[in-house]
Enzyme design. Structure first.
Site, PDB file in Angstrom:
ATOM      1  N   PRO A 234       0.729  -1.226  -0.050  1.00 33.14           N
ATOM      2  CA  PRO A 234       0.129   0.087   0.034  1.00 33.14           C
ATOM      3  C   PRO A 234       0.911   1.060   0.017  1.00 33.14           C
ATOM      4  CG  PRO A 234       0.045  -1.085   2.178  1.00 33.14           C
ATOM      5  CD  PRO A 234       0.842  -2.091   1.274  1.00 33.14           C
TER       6      PRO A 234
ATOM      7  N   ASP B 248       5.706   2.650   2.516  1.00 32.63           N
ATOM      8  CA  ASP B 248       4.860   1.541   2.469  1.00 32.63           C
ATOM      9  C   ASP B 248       3.786   1.457   3.852  1.00 32.63           C
ATOM     10  OD1 ASP B 248       3.877  -0.990   3.213  1.00 32.63           O
ATOM     11  OD2 ASP B 248       5.516  -2.273   2.846  1.00 32.63           O
ATOM     12  N   HIS B 249       2.531   1.818   3.755  1.00 33.96           N
ATOM     13  CA  HIS B 249       1.779   2.294   5.038  1.00 33.96           C
ATOM     14  C   HIS B 249       1.783   0.975   5.909  1.00 33.96           C
ATOM     15  CE1 HIS B 249      -0.641   4.855   7.034  1.00 33.96           C
ATOM     16  NE2 HIS B 249      -1.198   5.465   5.837  1.00 33.96           N
ATOM     17  N   ARG B 250       2.194  -0.180   5.568  1.00 38.78           N
ATOM     18  CA  ARG B 250       2.047  -1.307   6.786  1.00 38.78           C
ATOM     19  C   ARG B 250       3.116  -0.754   7.749  1.00 38.78           C
ATOM     20  NH1 ARG B 250       3.588  -6.284   2.717  1.00 38.78           N
ATOM     21  NH2 ARG B 250       4.974  -4.849   2.325  1.00 38.78           N
ATOM     22  N   VAL B 251       3.970  -0.230   7.271  1.00 40.15           N
ATOM     23  CA  VAL B 251       5.338   0.052   8.062  1.00 40.15           C
ATOM     24  C   VAL B 251       5.205   1.459   8.579  1.00 40.15           C
ATOM     25  CG1 VAL B 251       7.685   0.196   8.435  1.00 40.15           C
ATOM     26  CG2 VAL B 251       6.472  -1.635   7.144  1.00 40.15           C
TER      27      VAL B 251
END
Lengths: 326, 414
Positions: free
Chosen positions: B214, B385-388
């Site tokens: 994402p 990276d929106h996961r991080v």
């Protein structure tokens, strides 16, 4: 404009320039004034600069070198002439234990920026005590610098750099080179201390020498070229600091190295070069590193034997053939 | 004791590699860091280095063969005696077990410890047949992969010399397989262009990244006026330093990564792996696409070192001479500044979590102290990276890069 000068004239020119440039500069040594110098390098300078600048000293090398150290510590710029390097032995304490150590032992409060000019080499039938080469000894002393020009051009260029040095420097002239002639630029130039010179380029073998052995090695290379062996000749020019980079670059190309020195091989400068090259360029070598040096005997007076002791063109060529087959 | 050299993973999606050329042979002595082989991945031909010191006991795959990532390609032994394996045994590999047996045998026979070490890169030689070879010839032979058994030394006492190896190399030349290189293609209308390995790797990686990660983007305008002045002054002081705008950006990114280590990480199934080193990836355009090699351990480098490392990397990337560890970027910079680009965003190269897209430096009117002045402006856009990473982190990180570049002394003093 190029100009043909002798080695002697190039040195006189360098000394005159230094005396004109700097009122604190003076030349001192045995017979440098009225007699004009044992090798006539200072001929005419007494008349031009007077007895305060061109000083005839007593016969005590230790005293003269000590005076050079002391007067340079307080701001003067002495050029000390020691008639031959054989006589410098009695002044080694002054040179090695005092001049070379002043900066270190005074924690940088004092330095001894002066020059000792002296004469090395044999071949003039001066006998066992007047024909020796001690510059490799001096080159092992931290705190000293040592240069040994092989041509009039280098003599003047190195002199100009040496006179600007901030620490004691020994300027080693060769007894048989004073009359040799060469082209010297009229335009001002200097030759940096510590930089060797590739005087002849070649692909098969590197020959390293300094001082009188350089013109001899060029003759050797010219003869070997006729035999199909392409020799690169490097003039070391400075013994301390010495230019290992130029030599290693050359060995990387030729893969073979022979060092020629007039001094005795044992503990000599060729040993220093050979050891360094095998440490730092081992993988470039295609055979053992060779050394040609003076035979390890006191120099005979008779010219027949003397010419056998000093490396000759024939001896070097024979050695190279042998080296290429070992 | 033996160690296995395995097919290394030289890119996050690499499954197997082809062994192009061995740089060692069985019996070669080996130090940690010595080059051992050239491996072709779908991105490039890479030289791999040894992690071990010892001797090559056995080579397990031939030139031209492929092997899966992680599978053994050669065995390194500590002691030359171990590798003198029985050629009639028929086994292809030396297992831990069999080599330790050899050891036991040796011990039982009580081989004297003062036996001369065998330092010649040939296995099936008894010490009495030690090959005489000069140092430069031995080095060349190893580099060229020459079998010394096939050479008759012509030097003194039968010594193999440089000339002997060179003669052998020129004999070998015609049979040597050159590394295939696709020539630059001209594109014709209506043509179907087959995918090169590089092109299909780019297609696979970018699609995976854009589908799986994402992405979100933060843009910033950076006033480069002072940085350019400082760069010019530095260039006058050190004419050969060759500092580019890109190296200023790389230095600023490196400093910001030290401040915000979360951008120097990878997203894993159940955790975030923060990397110990900063390996700065640089997008470099090559003949048939794009590669992103990295300046490794950039955290310790000065601006001068980063600048020369970037130059060196670009040069070797174009020559196809990158090393394995240089494919391990931890954060990347993509610079299109030389093409008058106002603004663009970049796709993250997994398993990294960010990439900085750098546009051209362009003179623009800006307002400073309520006056309109002309300044050198460069737009950057950070992909994260929106996961991080969340929006605030990304904004702070981008602002940190901006601050470093707008106060350029910070780039030169660290």
């Amino acid at each position: 404009m190029p100009n043909v000068l002798t080695y002697r004239e190039a040195l006189t020119k360098g000394i005159r320039e230094a005396l004109i440039d700097n009122d604190d500069c003076f030349l001192m040594g045995e017979d440098v004034g009225a007699y004009g110098g044992a090798y006539a390098v200072s001929k005419g300078l007494l008349e031009e600069f007077g007895p305060k600048r061109i000083v005839d000293s007593p016969l005590s090398e230790s005293a003269i070198v000590g005076l050079g150290t002391g007067s340079s510590m307080v701001g003067l710029k002495p050029i000390i002439e020691i008639m031959t390097i054989n006589f410098l032995l009695v002044a080694l304490d002054q040179l090695v234990n005092h001049a070379a150590k002043i900066r270190y032992m005074s924690a940088n409060q004092y330095a001894a920026p002066f020059m000792v000019r002296t004469v090395t080499g044999g071949g003039a039938q001066l006998g066992a005590t007047h024909s020796q080469c001690f510059e490799p000894w001096l080159a092992s002393v931290p705190g000293l610098k040592v240069v040994a020009p092989s041509s009039p051009y280098d003599a003047l260029g190195l002199f100009r750099s040496a006179i600007k040095e901030k620490d004691p420097i020994v300027f080693v002239e060769h007894i048989l080179l004073y009359g040799s002639k060469g082209i010297v630029d009229e335009d001002y130039y200097e030759i940096p201390i510590g930089k060797a010179n590739v005087v002849r380029s070649g692909d098969n073998l590197t020959l390293v020498a300094y001082s009188k052995m350089v013109p001899l090695c060029i003759e050797v290379a010219n003869t070997l070229e006729e035999q199909g062996i392409d020799v690169e000749v490097i003039d070391l020019r400075s013994l301390r600091p010495w230019d290992k980079e130029t030599i290693i670059n050359s060995v990387n190309k030729t893969n073979r190295l022979v060092i020629v020195e007039e001094a005795w091989r044992s503990g000599g400068f060729g040993a220093e070069i050979a050891s360094t090259v095998q440490e730092e360029a081992f993988d470039s070598l295609d055979g053992p590193i060779g050394r040609v040096g003076g035979l390890e005997v006191p120099m005979p007076y008779t010219s027949v034997l003397e010419s056998q002791v000093i490396p000759s063109k024939d001896r070097i060529i024979e050695y190279i053939h042998q080296n290429l087959n070992t | 004791m033996s160690d296995n050299i395995v097919m290394p993973q030289m890119g996050y999606d690499m499954k197997e590699g082809t062994l192009v050329r061995w740089l060692v042979k069985e019996g070669s002595s080996l130090k940690r860091g010595d080059p051992i082989a050239e491996i072709e991945t779908d991105k490039a031909v890479v030289e791999i280095e040894s992690y071990f010191t010892g001797f090559i006991g056995k080579i397990l795959i031939n030139e031209g063969e492929s092997a899966e990532v992680g599978s053994s390609i050669a065995v390194v032994v500590k002691d030359m005696n171990e590798s003198v394996s029985d050629p009639s045994s028929g086994t292809n590999t030396i297992s831990e077990e069999s080599s330790s047996k050899v050891n036991e045998k040796n011990t039982a026979k009580n081989i004297p410890v003062d036996q001369p070490p065998v330092d010649i890169p040939v296995v099936d030689q008894s010490p009495s047949e030690k090959i005489k070879i000069s140092p430069v010839a031995e080095k060349l032979a190893i580099e060229q992969g020459i079998d010394l058994n096939k050479i008759n030394g012509t030097g003194p006492g039968g010594r193999i010399t440089k000339a002997d190896i060179e003669a052998q190399v020129s004999n070998n030349k015609p049979t040597e397989q050159p590394v295939a290189k696709t020539p630059p293609q001209t594109v014709l209308p209506g043509e179907n262009i087959p995918l090169s390995t590089t092109r299909s790797a780019i297609a696979r990686i970018t699609a995976q990244s854009k589908n799986g990660i994402p992405h979100f983007y933060v843009s910033m305008s950076i006033d480069m006026t002072d940085a350019l002045v400082m760069r010019q002054q530095y260039g006058k002081l050190y004419p050969n330093s060759g500092i580019t705008v890109n190296s200023l950006v790389l230095m600023a990114v490196k400093l910001a990564l030290i401040d915000y280590p979360i951008f120097n990480s990878s997203f894993r199934e159940d955790h975030i792996e923060v990397k110990p080193d900063i390996n700065l990836g640089i997008a470099i355009s090559v003949d048939d696409g794009l590669i992103v090699p990295a300046i490794t351990q950039a955290q310790d480098l000065s601006i001068i070192e980063i600048s020369s490392a970037a130059r060196d990397l670009a040069k070797r990337a174009k020559e196809g001479k990158l090393r394995q560890e240089e494919y391990s970027g931890t954060f990347s910079v993509s610079n299109l500044g030389m093409f008058a680009v106002d603004d663009f965003n970049a796709i993250i190269l997994p398993p990294q979590v960010g990439v900085l897209a750098v546009s051209s430096v362009i003179k623009r009117p800006v307002v400073i102290d309520d006056k309109i002045v002309i300044r050198e402006i460069m737009n950057v856009q950070l992909s994260s990276d929106h996961r991080v990473i969340d929006g605030v982190d990304a904004a702070k990180f981008a602002k940190q890069i901006k601050d470093y570049l707008e106060m350029p002394i910070s780039l030169f003093v660290s």
